[in-house]
Design a protein around this motif. Structure first.
Motif, PDB file in Angstrom:
ATOM      1  N   ASP A  25       0.857  -1.180   0.000  1.00 53.90           N
ATOM      2  CA  ASP A  25       0.000   0.000   0.000  1.00 53.90           C
ATOM      3  C   ASP A  25       0.894   1.231   0.000  1.00 53.90           C
ATOM      4  N   VAL A  26       0.779   2.060  -1.047  1.00 57.15           N
ATOM      5  CA  VAL A  26       1.643   3.228  -1.210  1.00 57.15           C
ATOM      6  C   VAL A  26       0.782   4.462  -1.424  1.00 57.15           C
ATOM      7  N   ASP A  27       1.459   5.606  -1.462  1.00 55.77           N
ATOM      8  CA  ASP A  27       0.784   6.881  -1.639  1.00 55.77           C
ATOM      9  C   ASP A  27       0.411   7.086  -3.106  1.00 55.77           C
ATOM     10  N   PHE A  28      -0.528   8.013  -3.340  1.00 58.63           N
ATOM     11  CA  PHE A  28      -0.965   8.291  -4.710  1.00 58.63           C
ATOM     12  C   PHE A  28       0.148   8.902  -5.558  1.00 58.63           C
ATOM     13  N   THR A  29       1.186   9.423  -4.946  1.00 57.93           N
ATOM     14  CA  THR A  29       2.274  10.046  -5.697  1.00 57.93           C
ATOM     15  C   THR A  29       3.324   9.052  -6.154  1.00 57.93           C
TER      16      THR A  29
ATOM     17  N   ARG B 261       9.197 -16.684 -15.707  1.00 67.95           N
ATOM     18  CA  ARG B 261       7.913 -16.901 -16.380  1.00 67.95           C
ATOM     19  C   ARG B 261       6.990 -15.699 -16.238  1.00 67.95           C
ATOM     20  N   VAL B 262       6.788 -15.220 -15.024  1.00 68.87           N
ATOM     21  CA  VAL B 262       5.844 -14.131 -14.775  1.00 68.87           C
ATOM     22  C   VAL B 262       6.497 -13.127 -13.845  1.00 68.87           C
ATOM     23  N   GLY B 263       6.378 -11.852 -14.202  1.00 68.31           N
ATOM     24  CA  GLY B 263       6.823 -10.749 -13.357  1.00 68.31           C
ATOM     25  C   GLY B 263       6.051  -9.499 -13.719  1.00 68.31           C
ATOM     26  N   VAL B 264       4.937  -9.250 -13.045  1.00 66.86           N
ATOM     27  CA  VAL B 264       4.007  -8.185 -13.427  1.00 66.86           C
ATOM     28  C   VAL B 264       3.691  -7.344 -12.202  1.00 66.86           C
ATOM     29  N   LEU B 265       3.579  -6.021 -12.417  1.00 75.00           N
ATOM     30  CA  LEU B 265       3.149  -5.097 -11.378  1.00 75.00           C
ATOM     31  C   LEU B 265       1.838  -4.460 -11.812  1.00 75.00           C
ATOM     32  N   GLN B 266       0.833  -4.533 -10.957  1.00 72.80           N
ATOM     33  CA  GLN B 266      -0.493  -4.009 -11.274  1.00 72.80           C
ATOM     34  C   GLN B 266      -1.045  -3.251 -10.079  1.00 72.80           C
ATOM     35  N   VAL B 267      -1.870  -2.241 -10.374  1.00 70.55           N
ATOM     36  CA  VAL B 267      -2.598  -1.505  -9.344  1.00 70.55           C
ATOM     37  C   VAL B 267      -3.965  -2.159  -9.198  1.00 70.55           C
ATOM     38  N   THR B 268      -4.201  -2.770  -8.077  1.00 67.28           N
ATOM     39  CA  THR B 268      -5.438  -3.523  -7.872  1.00 67.28           C
ATOM     40  C   THR B 268      -6.491  -2.761  -7.083  1.00 67.28           C
ATOM     41  N   ASP B 269      -6.101  -1.652  -6.430  1.00 71.70           N
ATOM     42  CA  ASP B 269      -7.084  -0.907  -5.654  1.00 71.70           C
ATOM     43  C   ASP B 269      -6.545   0.492  -5.402  1.00 71.70           C
TER      44      ASP B 269
ATOM     45  N   LEU C 160      -4.939   5.444  -0.306  1.00 64.96           N
ATOM     46  CA  LEU C 160      -3.766   4.646  -0.630  1.00 64.96           C
ATOM     47  C   LEU C 160      -3.967   3.923  -1.949  1.00 64.96           C
ATOM     48  N   VAL C 161      -2.866   3.575  -2.577  1.00 59.66           N
ATOM     49  CA  VAL C 161      -2.857   2.802  -3.808  1.00 59.66           C
ATOM     50  C   VAL C 161      -2.295   1.418  -3.487  1.00 59.66           C
ATOM     51  N   ARG C 162      -3.049   0.384  -3.797  1.00 59.50           N
ATOM     52  CA  ARG C 162      -2.589  -0.985  -3.546  1.00 59.50           C
ATOM     53  C   ARG C 162      -1.931  -1.533  -4.809  1.00 59.50           C
ATOM     54  N   VAL C 163      -0.655  -1.878  -4.676  1.00 57.57           N
ATOM     55  CA  VAL C 163       0.132  -2.383  -5.792  1.00 57.57           C
ATOM     56  C   VAL C 163       0.382  -3.876  -5.565  1.00 57.57           C
ATOM     57  N   ARG C 164       0.072  -4.685  -6.568  1.00 57.65           N
ATOM     58  CA  ARG C 164       0.305  -6.125  -6.493  1.00 57.65           C
ATOM     59  C   ARG C 164       1.385  -6.517  -7.478  1.00 57.65           C
ATOM     60  N   MET C 165       2.394  -7.233  -6.960  1.00 58.82           N
ATOM     61  CA  MET C 165       3.495  -7.729  -7.788  1.00 58.82           C
ATOM     62  C   MET C 165       3.349  -9.241  -7.925  1.00 58.82           C
TER      63      MET C 165
END
Length: 413
Positions: A267-271, A294-302, A307-312
Motif C-alpha cells: 500500500d503506497v501513496d498516490f504520488t 515466467r511471470v513478473g508483473v506489477l499491477q494496481v489492484t485498488d 492509498l494505492v494498492r500495488v500487487r506484484m
C-alpha cells in the motif's frame, strides 16, 4: 537303576546341547562369511549390496536355526522326553526367521524399484513427480506384502499346534457369520486401509507433495495404509487418517506441476511513480536466482482510502522458492521506496476546515421608548399617577422617534 538312566539321559542331553551350540556357532560364522562375500560383490552390483545390507541378520538367524535343528536330529534320540517340545520350538523359530527373511527381501525389492524408476529424490521440481508417484505406490505395496507375509507366517506357526486343526474347522464352519461380524466391527479400520490403497494408486497425493490442509502448509512425509504424516513448515508433524484425504477438500500445490505463482502487495501513496516501480521490480527479479523468468508483473489492484494498492505477481519453480522470492521482492521494493521516493510511502492525511466567523446573538430590544421603570414611580398615590401619565404620553405622541425624550412635568413644577 532309574538313577543310572537319568544320569545317562542328562549326559546325553549335555552332549546334544554341546553339539547344538557348536553347530549354531559354526552357522553364525558361515553367516558372517556370507555377508562379507556379498558386500564384496555388492561393490559391483547395487542389488547384491542391498541384499547384503538388509538381509544379513535374518540370514544368520535362519542358518543358526537350521544348524541347531540338524545337530539336534543327528545327536539326540528321537524317543527322548524333551525331544518333542524342543523340535516344536525349533520349527516355530524356523518359520519366524524365514518370515523375517522374506520381509527383508520385500524391502530390497522396494528399494530397487524406487531406484529403478527414478533414481532418488531431486527436490520439489517437476522432474521428480514420477519418482514420488512410484515411491508412494511401491511403499504402500511393500506394507501390504509385508502384512500378508506376517499373517501367513503366523498362520504357519499356528498350524504346528495339533489343536489348531479343530479350531480351524469350527472357524471355517461359521465363516459367513464371522465375516459379517468382523466387517461391522472393523468397518472404520477397513475403511482407512482401503482409503490408503486408494490414495496410493489414485495419485491424489504422493510422498513429497506440498499440500495445504487444516490451514497448515506442509509436505507429505509418509503414507501408510491407515494414516498420512504431513511435515509442516515449522517442523511439526500433522498425522491425519487416510479417510481425511478421500472425504475432505485440500490443496495440492504439486499435483501436476511444481511451478507456482505468488503475489507481494504494498500500500503506497498516490504520488508513487508506477513506471519506475515496474522497472525496479524487473531489476529485482532478474537479480534473484529464485525467479524462473515466467511471470513478473506489477499491477494496481485498488485505490481507495487514500492509498494505492500495488500487487506484484511473480513465479518460481516450487513452493519454497516462491515464498522466499516474495519476501525478497517485498523487502527490495520497500528499501527502494525509502531510498528514492520517501514521499510515496503510505501517509495519513487530515484536513481541518477553515475557521468561520462566529456570529454573536443580537440583543433583543423593544421598539420604541422604553417603559417606565416599575420602581421609579412608587411609594405613594401621587407617584403612581405620574407613572401612568408618563406611559400614556409616550404611546399617544405622534411622530415620536426612539431617540426622542419626553419630559413629563411633575406636579410641583
Amino acid at each position: 537303576m532309574p538313577e543310572t538312566i537319568e544320569l545317562e539321559s542328562a549326559t546325553h542331553f549335555a552332549i546334544t546341547a554341546a553339539w547344538v551350540a557348536a553347530a549354531v556357532a559354526l552357522a553364525y560364522g558361515v553367516g558372517l562369511m556370507l555377508s562379507w562375500v556379498m558386500q564384496r560383490l555388492g561393490r559391483r552390483s547395487a542389488v547384491l549390496r542391498d541384499v547384503a545390507q538388509l538381509t544379513r541378520r535374518p540370514v544368520r538367524a535362519t542358518l543358526m536355526v537350521i544348524a541347531a535343528t540338524v545337530a539336534l536330529q543327528r545327536t539326540s534320540d528321537a524317543q527322548a522326553s524333551w525331544r518333542g517340545w524342543l523340535d516344536h520350538i525349533l520349527v516355530i523359530a524356523l518359520i519366524a526367521t524365514i518370515t523375517w527373511l522374506v520381509a527383508s527381501l520385500v524391502v530390497v525389492a522396494e528399494r530397487r524399484a524406487i531406484a529403478r524408476f527414478a533414481g532418488g529424490d531431486t527436490g520439489l521440481t517437476d522432474a521428480d513427480r514420477h519418482w514420488r508417484k512410484i515411491r508412494t505406490q511401491v511403499t504402500v505395496l511393500r506394507r501390504i506384502v509385508i502384512a500378508i507375509v506376517a499373517v501367513l507366517g503366523a498362520a504357519a506357526a499356528l498350524m504346528t499346534f495339533p489343536s489348531f486343526s479343530d479350531i480351524g474347522k469350527t472357524l471355517f464352519a461359521s465363516a459367513g457369520v464371522l465375516s459379517v461380524v468382523a466387517g461391522l466391527a472393523a468397518q472404520t479400520s477397513l475403511g482407512a486401509a482401503f482409503a490408503g490403497i486408494q490414495i496410493a494408486f489414485s495419485d491424489a497425493i504422493r510422498v513429497g507433495d506440498v499440500v495445504v490442509l487444516e490451514k497448515e502448509w506442509g509436505r507429505i512425509e509418509e503414507i501408510t495404509l491407515t494414516y498420512v504424516v504431513v511435515h509442516l513448515w515449522d517442523e511439526r508433524r500433522l498425522v491425519l487418517p487416510c479417510t481425511y484425504f478421500t472425504t475432505t477438500p485440500f490443496q495440492n500445490w504439486t499435483r501436476n506441476a511444481t511451478e507456482l505463482l505468488g503475489t507481494a502487495e504494498l500500500d503506497v501513496d498516490f504520488t508513487v511513480p508506477l513506471d519506475e516501480m515496474r522497472a525496479e521490480l524487473d531489476r529485482l527479479l532478474r537479480a534473484n536466482p529464485l525467479w524462473d523468468e515466467r511471470v513478473g508483473v506489477l499491477q494496481v489492484t485498488d485505490a481507495v482510502g487514500g492509498l494505492v494498492r500495488v500487487r506484484m505477481l511473480v513465479s518460481a519453480s516450487n513452493a519454497g522458492a516462491l515464498f522466499d522470492l516474495r519476501c525478497d521482492v517485498r523487502e527490495g521494493m520497500v528499501e527502494w521506496l525509502q531510498r528514492t521516493h520517501p514521499g510515496a510511502l503510505p501517509r495519513q492525511r487530515l484536513e481541518i476546515p477553515r475557521e468561520q466567523p462566529v456570529e454573536l446573538p443580537r440583543r433583543t430590544t423593544t421598539v420604541g421608548r422604553p417603559q417606565a421603570d416599575s420602581g421609579l414611580f412608587t411609594g405613594n398615590p401621587e407617584a403612581e399617577r405620574r407613572g401612568r401619565a408618563f406611559d400614556q404620553s409616550e404611546s399617544d405622541a405622534p411622530g415620536r422617534t426612539d431617540r426622542e425624550l419626553v419630559r413629563v412635568p411633575y406636579a410641583d413644577e
